[in-house]
Design a protein around this motif. Structure first.
Motif, PDB file in Angstrom:
ATOM      1  N   ALA A   1      -4.317   7.397   6.345  1.00  0.00           N
ATOM      2  CA  ALA A   1      -4.020   6.204   7.143  1.00  0.00           C
ATOM      3  C   ALA A   1      -2.570   5.777   6.926  1.00  0.00           C
ATOM      4  CB  ALA A   1      -4.979   5.075   6.776  1.00  0.00           C
ATOM      5  N   VAL A   2      -2.099   5.854   5.665  1.00  0.00           N
ATOM      6  CA  VAL A   2      -0.706   5.478   5.379  1.00  0.00           C
ATOM      7  C   VAL A   2       0.239   6.415   6.130  1.00  0.00           C
ATOM      8  CG1 VAL A   2       1.063   5.395   3.579  1.00  0.00           C
ATOM      9  CG2 VAL A   2      -1.201   4.412   3.162  1.00  0.00           C
TER      10      VAL A   2
ATOM     11  N   TYR B   1     -12.078   8.392  -0.504  1.00  0.00           N
ATOM     12  CA  TYR B   1     -11.445   7.090  -0.280  1.00  0.00           C
ATOM     13  C   TYR B   1      -9.935   7.218  -0.368  1.00  0.00           C
ATOM     14  CZ  TYR B   1     -10.493   2.104  -1.091  1.00  0.00           C
ATOM     15  OH  TYR B   1     -10.021   0.828  -1.022  1.00  0.00           O
ATOM     16  N   TRP B   2      -9.475   7.885  -1.438  1.00  0.00           N
ATOM     17  CA  TRP B   2      -8.023   7.994  -1.606  1.00  0.00           C
ATOM     18  C   TRP B   2      -7.408   8.902  -0.545  1.00  0.00           C
ATOM     19  CZ3 TRP B   2      -9.770   8.096  -7.213  1.00  0.00           C
ATOM     20  CH2 TRP B   2      -9.631   6.817  -7.771  1.00  0.00           C
ATOM     21  N   SER B   3      -8.105   9.988  -0.184  1.00  0.00           N
ATOM     22  CA  SER B   3      -7.568  10.861   0.869  1.00  0.00           C
ATOM     23  C   SER B   3      -7.465  10.103   2.189  1.00  0.00           C
ATOM     24  CB  SER B   3      -8.464  12.076   1.092  1.00  0.00           C
ATOM     25  OG  SER B   3      -8.844  12.629  -0.111  1.00  0.00           O
TER      26      SER B   3
ATOM     27  N   ALA C   1       4.805  -6.408   1.904  1.00  0.00           N
ATOM     28  CA  ALA C   1       3.408  -6.766   2.149  1.00  0.00           C
ATOM     29  C   ALA C   1       2.539  -5.519   2.350  1.00  0.00           C
ATOM     30  CB  ALA C   1       3.307  -7.705   3.349  1.00  0.00           C
ATOM     31  N   PRO C   2       2.947  -4.580   3.221  1.00  0.00           N
ATOM     32  CA  PRO C   2       2.128  -3.373   3.365  1.00  0.00           C
ATOM     33  C   PRO C   2       1.979  -2.602   2.067  1.00  0.00           C
ATOM     34  CG  PRO C   2       3.806  -3.462   5.080  1.00  0.00           C
ATOM     35  CD  PRO C   2       4.037  -4.621   4.190  1.00  0.00           C
TER      36      PRO C   2
ATOM     37  N   VAL D   1      -1.437  -0.751  -2.435  1.00  0.00           N
ATOM     38  CA  VAL D   1      -1.700  -0.674  -3.873  1.00  0.00           C
ATOM     39  C   VAL D   1      -3.030  -1.341  -4.194  1.00  0.00           C
ATOM     40  CG1 VAL D   1      -0.924  -1.472  -6.135  1.00  0.00           C
ATOM     41  CG2 VAL D   1       0.725  -0.509  -4.521  1.00  0.00           C
ATOM     42  N   LEU D   2      -3.257  -2.519  -3.605  1.00  0.00           N
ATOM     43  CA  LEU D   2      -4.522  -3.230  -3.830  1.00  0.00           C
ATOM     44  C   LEU D   2      -5.698  -2.371  -3.413  1.00  0.00           C
ATOM     45  CD1 LEU D   2      -4.155  -6.971  -2.785  1.00  0.00           C
ATOM     46  CD2 LEU D   2      -4.825  -6.010  -4.993  1.00  0.00           C
ATOM     47  N   LEU D   3      -5.587  -1.763  -2.211  1.00  0.00           N
ATOM     48  CA  LEU D   3      -6.678  -0.923  -1.720  1.00  0.00           C
ATOM     49  C   LEU D   3      -6.858   0.298  -2.615  1.00  0.00           C
ATOM     50  CD1 LEU D   3      -6.038  -1.040   2.131  1.00  0.00           C
ATOM     51  CD2 LEU D   3      -8.009  -1.963   0.912  1.00  0.00           C
TER      52      LEU D   3
END
Lengths: 257, 309
Positions: free
Chosen positions: B162-163, B155-157, B10-11, B16-18
């Motif tokens: 966050a990950v 955004y990607w950074s 799920a995470p 991937v969606l984000l």
């Protein structure tokens, strides 16, 4: 290097500020003593009260000191404000030392309030009950003190004291809806210096903070905007180094000698 | 490596969606910006939770780390012409140094005393930053170079950061350090007596979280190209980290993520409506009281309770 009268003026200012500081911290110490709760809403009460006094002063031309007495119950939210009253610019001269009436009055009123509080805690049954609960809630219960009720009263009294201090504060400082944080931390610094629960300790802590703040202007390169740094540093240093407050250090000295 | 735990799917799907969002909707710059800032706040909340949640030491002084790191990036970038990205590790390290200076004395204190001391430190840092004009620009702040990367880059950074933060948090929970922190949260004396060195463990958690907060702060100032003491050292920032944790669920892995994902967009919404600005803090104050009174486990606790029915 400095005029003696200027130094004397600083001492007087420090002592007078200390009166108000002590008053604003007593409520916090009282609530902490009885309920072992650190009342973070303490400064909020002061702020609201300051605005109640301002409103009363504007709408009814009520004297700020009377207003401080009245203000414990009502509340309003207003925008930023600076209150200027007949007390603001008047001074009394005693032997070359100018004393601002705006400081003298809160000091006197604080002394009266502190005296009243001390009398109340020492002489009345309710005051004794409050002290008993703050020393040991369990034992107080065993001898028949209704500690829940005492706690409620102590909290009310603490709030009333901070509201009273907030009202008097209107004479000394400018205030806005955000000013609470600083005074909250100053009160913390004072009660931590005083050893959290002892009322004489609170008075001592108030004097220490006020003296340090007043004399900080003698430090070369100092600026007035750094003044709050002192209270915050004292707070952290006192928490880390003097968990029992100044009084505990004096006691320890006394025992070892 | 095979993914054995089904709970990981799920995470990963969410990430991937984000991650594909800016590629699919490259014109939605407002949402991309909002996404970046939300990821920054997720990082802050997750990092704060390592000390405030796992170790149970509620700190109100994280703005001191955020502000210091923000200024390290700002000054290296604007005065010494460093690449902004290269300043980030140093920003993180600066935050670690501050966290040790704060942590070594203050972790001698427990519970509310620790919290009060951290309020004092956070505010002292702000007052100091406001008055060190030569370094920080004082009350007028510092304007930084305007040549910044594109919004999707941020955004990607932010998502990557966050990950990383969530992964560190998940690893810490399962590790020896995390178990030690849980033990000392429940009873410090008992934990010490079975060999948990509470000072070392708390400082490990404190400095790891400070490092992540420092990097987040660096990205944050590069994004805004402006830095001001009241913004990066602000008490509301420290309070925000506590709030996000409490709203989502203190001491859990996903609670702070949920808390930040709710807190930050709502805050932006309230701040963008001029007639709602004043309600911003009122909403959070009310929410805080309601959660502490009725559901101390936060939203995650509420969801779990509903799921069990």
């Amino acid at each position: 290097m400095y005029e003696p009268s200027a130094i004397a003026g600083l001492v007087v200012t420090a002592v007078l500020t200390a009166g108000l500081y002590a008053l604003m911290s007593y409520g916090l110490a009282l609530v902490y003593g009885v309920m072992k709760i650190i009342n973070l809403a303490h400064a909020g009460t002061m702020m609201l009260s300051a605005f109640v006094v301002l409103t009363l002063n504007r709408a009814l031309h009520l004297d700020p000191i009377l207003g401080a007495v009245v203000s414990a119950a009502v509340f309003f939210l207003l925008g930023m404000a600076l209150i200027v009253t007949p007390y603001t610019f008047s001074t009394v001269d005693i032997a070359d030392v100018k004393i601002a009436v705006s400081r003298l009055i809160p000091f006197g009123v604080s002394l009266v309030a502190l005296g009243g509080l001390t009398w109340f805690l020492r002489a009345t049954d309710l005051g004794k009950a409050i002290r008993a609960v703050s020393q040991n809630a369990m034992s107080a219960r065993l001898v028949g003190v209704r500690s829940e009720r005492v706690a409620t009263i102590a909290f009310g009294l603490g709030s009333a004291l901070s509201a009273f201090a907030g009202g008097l504060l209107t004479l000394l400082f400018s205030f806005n809806p955000d000013f609470g944080g600083t005074f909250q931390l100053k009160s913390f610094a004072i009660i931590v210096l005083g050893g959290l629960e002892s009322l004489p300790g609170v008075a001592l802590g108030a004097v220490v903070l006020a003296v340090v703040e007043s004399f900080s202007i003698l430090i070369p390169g100092w600026r007035g905007s750094l003044i709050n740094l002192l209270a915050f540093s004292i707070l952290v240093a006192a928490l880390v180094l003097l968990p029992g407050g100044i009084a505990s250090v004096l006691e320890r000295r006394g025992k070892t000698e | 490596m095979r993914l054995r735990q089904p709970s990981l799917w799920a995470p990963i799907a969410l990430v991937v969606l984000l991650a594909v969002f800016p590629a699919l909707f490259p014109d939605e710059l407002n949402y991309i910006g909002l996404g970046f800032l939300t990821f920054i706040f997720v990082t802050l909340a997750v990092s704060w939770n390592m000390v405030g949640g796992y170790a149970g030491q509620v700190s109100f002084g994280y703005a001191a780390f955020f502000g210091t790191a923000a200024y390290v990036t700002a000054i290296l970038w604007s005065r010494y012409q460093w690449e902004p990205v290269l300043t980030l590790p140093l920003a993180g390290l600066a935050a670690v140094v501050v966290s040790l200076v704060v942590g070594l004395p203050c972790f001698r204190l427990l519970g509310p005393y620790f919290s009060i001391a951290t309020i004092g430190i956070g505010e002292a840092a702000r007052v100091l930053a406001l008055n060190l004009d030569q370094v920080t620009g004082g009350a007028s702040g510092l304007n930084l170079p305007l040549s910044v990367p594109s919004k999707p880059w941020f955004y990607w950074s932010g998502l990557a950061l966050a990950v990383v933060a969530v992964s560190v948090s998940a690893w810490m929970r399962a590790s020896r350090v995390g178990l030690g922190l849980f033990a000392l949260r429940m009873d410090q004396d008992a934990a010490e007596s079975v060999g948990v060195n509470s000072t070392v463990y708390k400082n490990i958690a404190h400095s790891s979280s400070a490092f992540l907060v420092g990097i987040a702060a660096g990205l944050y100032v590069v994004y805004f190209s402006y830095v001001h003491p009241n913004q990066v050292f602000g008490f509301d920032l420290s309070i925000g980290m506590v709030l996000m944790g409490v709203i989502g669920g203190v001491g859990t892995l996903w609670g702070p993520v949920l808390g930040a994902a709710i807190y930050y967009p709502i805050r932006q919404l309230l701040l963008s409506q001029s007639n709602l600005v004043a309600f911003n803090l009122l909403v959070y104050g009310g929410l805080l009281i309601a959660i502490i009174l009725f559901e101390p486990g936060g939203l995650l606790g509420l969801i779990r309770r509903l799921a069990r029915r």
